[in-house]
Design an enzyme around this catalytic site. Sequence first.
Site, PDB file in Angstrom:
ATOM      1  N   PHE A 129       0.832  -1.311  -0.169  1.00 23.45           N
ATOM      2  CA  PHE A 129      -0.158   0.266  -0.082  1.00 23.45           C
ATOM      3  C   PHE A 129       1.614   1.139   0.298  1.00 23.45           C
ATOM      4  CE2 PHE A 129      -3.396  -2.061   2.613  1.00 23.45           C
ATOM      5  CZ  PHE A 129      -3.944  -3.056   1.792  1.00 23.45           C
ATOM      6  N   ARG A 180      14.096  -1.088   5.000  1.00 31.04           N
ATOM      7  CA  ARG A 180      14.722  -1.532   4.035  1.00 31.04           C
ATOM      8  C   ARG A 180      16.226  -0.112   3.200  1.00 31.04           C
ATOM      9  NH1 ARG A 180      11.088  -5.820   1.424  1.00 31.04           N
ATOM     10  NH2 ARG A 180       9.449  -5.023   2.718  1.00 31.04           N
ATOM     11  N   TYR A 213      -3.165  -9.575  16.386  1.00 29.31           N
ATOM     12  CA  TYR A 213      -3.556  -8.903  15.157  1.00 29.31           C
ATOM     13  C   TYR A 213      -4.184  -8.506  14.579  1.00 29.31           C
ATOM     14  CZ  TYR A 213      -3.508  -6.659  10.378  1.00 29.31           C
ATOM     15  OH  TYR A 213      -4.038  -5.446   8.917  1.00 29.31           O
TER      16      TYR A 213
END
Length: 252
Positions: free
Chosen positions: A14, A35, A153
């Site tokens: 997204f 990253r 979650y």
Amino acid sequence: MTKTVLITGATAGFGKAMAEKFAAAKYNCIITGRRGELLQQVAKELKDSFGIEALPLVFDVQDKEAVYAAIESLPHEWKTIDVLINNAGLALGRDSFENADLNDWETMIDTNIKGLLYVSKAVAPLMISRKQGHIINLGSTAAKDAYLAGNIYCATKAAVDMISKSMRIDFLPHKIKVTAIHPGSAETDFSTVRFKGDEQKAAAVYEGYTPLYAEDIADIAFYCASLPAHVCINDLVVTPTAQANATTFYKG
Ligand code: NDP
Ligand code: 8X3
């Protein structure tokens, strides 16, 4: 005047699609992720393809000091953040309460709840001082209903739902909009991350129906951010047409 969006978790899924959508509309983009190389690559693509400015900030949203250092290090011209999209997040594991890994639970809580809070707390003063801004939080259909072995979650996304509601109240005097977007099943790296690299398990999640794609959510986030100043979408649930809620799908 050129607008600025800050999107967390823009190396993939997204977040990357949202960066492309906002860049195409000539927003300058602050993009974040862990990253670094990938983030640099996304920033270069945004600049080359859309002719906008892109600023990559490498940090882990779980690291409070790193979050604050990154936001404080922003050059003056990048501090006028019009839209903050709290997108970085993840699920880890799909195990029943008794079998789930405590470390997975802690990572989800630290990323999805605490990370969102750190970034929001660091950015909010910049919006408050300008008496304008828009915070868009990524919840989930998992915020609205628990599902089998979704436990923590679901709990972290329910927290995002409630945090969004309370932000909306507390930020009213500061004219800051708060929108929570709650997607259902979307095919990104999400399931590969959840199943810790097991591509077969990840692919099975999207079999038998057409899921949402990252571009769908990017379009929706951009629409929410493009409404007139007096209009705020508070809470938006979006699913694939084959999904009715967190637990009910029609496959085949
Ligand atoms: P992806 O796995 O494709 O992307 C997740 C992004 O979050 C990556 O850019 C990743 O960057 C970043 N991220 C994860 N952990 C951290 C961290 N600790 N610090 C900084 N960045 C982090 O997933 P999606 O795009 O699908 O998910 C985006 C959001 O949408 C998440 O909050 C997810 O819970 C939510 N969501 C997803 C749905 C789906 O079905 N896909 C449905 C509903 C909600 P990096 O690894 O470089 O740090
Ligand atoms: C991600 C969608 O259905 O895996 O939030 O919870 S789901």
